[in-house]
Design a protein around this motif. Sequence first.
Motif, PDB file in Angstrom:
ATOM      1  N   ILE A  86      53.367  47.663  59.701  1.00  0.00           N
ATOM      2  CA  ILE A  86      52.337  46.802  60.264  1.00  0.00           C
ATOM      3  C   ILE A  86      51.809  45.906  59.151  1.00  0.00           C
ATOM      4  CG2 ILE A  86      50.001  46.734  61.237  1.00  0.00           C
ATOM      5  CD1 ILE A  86      51.880  47.665  63.312  1.00  0.00           C
ATOM      6  N   GLN A  87      51.748  44.622  59.415  1.00  0.00           N
ATOM      7  CA  GLN A  87      51.180  43.670  58.464  1.00  0.00           C
ATOM      8  C   GLN A  87      49.810  43.252  58.993  1.00  0.00           C
ATOM      9  OE1 GLN A  87      54.189  40.620  58.591  1.00  0.00           O
ATOM     10  NE2 GLN A  87      55.303  41.513  56.876  1.00  0.00           N
ATOM     11  N   VAL A  88      48.789  43.341  58.146  1.00  0.00           N
ATOM     12  CA  VAL A  88      47.432  42.965  58.524  1.00  0.00           C
ATOM     13  C   VAL A  88      47.084  41.680  57.792  1.00  0.00           C
ATOM     14  CG1 VAL A  88      45.023  43.695  58.547  1.00  0.00           C
ATOM     15  CG2 VAL A  88      46.835  45.379  58.872  1.00  0.00           C
ATOM     16  N   ASP A  89      46.500  40.744  58.523  1.00  0.00           N
ATOM     17  CA  ASP A  89      46.158  39.457  57.926  1.00  0.00           C
ATOM     18  C   ASP A  89      44.888  38.940  58.568  1.00  0.00           C
ATOM     19  OD1 ASP A  89      46.374  37.266  56.268  1.00  0.00           O
ATOM     20  OD2 ASP A  89      48.057  36.363  57.329  1.00  0.00           O
ATOM     21  N   GLU A  90      44.255  37.982  57.891  1.00  0.00           N
ATOM     22  CA  GLU A  90      43.090  37.326  58.470  1.00  0.00           C
ATOM     23  C   GLU A  90      43.332  35.825  58.509  1.00  0.00           C
ATOM     24  OE1 GLU A  90      42.628  38.854  55.343  1.00  0.00           O
ATOM     25  OE2 GLU A  90      42.209  37.135  54.091  1.00  0.00           O
ATOM     26  N   ILE A  91      42.715  35.198  59.507  1.00  0.00           N
ATOM     27  CA  ILE A  91      42.835  33.753  59.681  1.00  0.00           C
ATOM     28  C   ILE A  91      41.419  33.194  59.716  1.00  0.00           C
ATOM     29  CG2 ILE A  91      43.669  31.894  61.174  1.00  0.00           C
ATOM     30  CD1 ILE A  91      45.520  34.130  62.448  1.00  0.00           C
ATOM     31  N   TRP A  92      41.126  32.229  58.859  1.00  0.00           N
ATOM     32  CA  TRP A  92      39.803  31.636  58.820  1.00  0.00           C
ATOM     33  C   TRP A  92      39.769  30.388  59.680  1.00  0.00           C
ATOM     34  CZ3 TRP A  92      38.411  26.723  57.143  1.00  0.00           C
ATOM     35  CH2 TRP A  92      37.044  26.474  57.108  1.00  0.00           C
ATOM     36  N   SER A  93      38.681  30.230  60.399  1.00  0.00           N
ATOM     37  CA  SER A  93      38.410  28.991  61.120  1.00  0.00           C
ATOM     38  C   SER A  93      36.898  28.845  61.197  1.00  0.00           C
ATOM     39  CB  SER A  93      39.029  29.021  62.523  1.00  0.00           C
ATOM     40  OG  SER A  93      38.459  30.058  63.287  1.00  0.00           O
ATOM     41  N   PHE A  94      36.426  27.804  61.820  1.00  0.00           N
ATOM     42  CA  PHE A  94      34.981  27.689  61.991  1.00  0.00           C
ATOM     43  C   PHE A  94      34.668  27.288  63.417  1.00  0.00           C
ATOM     44  CE2 PHE A  94      36.362  23.581  60.369  1.00  0.00           C
ATOM     45  CZ  PHE A  94      35.740  22.678  61.223  1.00  0.00           C
TER      46      PHE A  94
END
Length: 123
Positions: free
Chosen positions: A63-71
């Motif tokens: 499992i790969q965990v990642d975060e995506i930033w937006s506003f």
Amino acid sequence: MNRLPLQKRVQIIGCLTEGMSIRGTTRVVGCSKNTVAKLLAEVGEACQWHHDEHVRGLKSERIQVDEIWSFTYAKQKNVAAAKRQDMAYGDTWTWTALDADSKLIAAWLVGGRDSDYASAFIN
């Protein structure tokens, strides 16, 4: 209430999934911004229900965990002081857990970047 024909709904969702903005979609398809936003919300709820019902008992090896930033509304530094405590404005983080082999999104969470969200997602 008027219902959009299926062909027009398919066209709207197609435009949005290809990355077109809501306003751009309204110009191409010829309907109001509210119509596109309501359809988008309905499809989002249906996708969430489908995912919750059918993505179960995965036998993932990696499992790969990642975060995506937006506003939302504005970047955090530009949000008025009165709105900073409201999570509806400012920086938004989407945390994803992806099965590395099948590329299936196993889980996701939308929230802040503080430790409460990160630890809740990872655990």
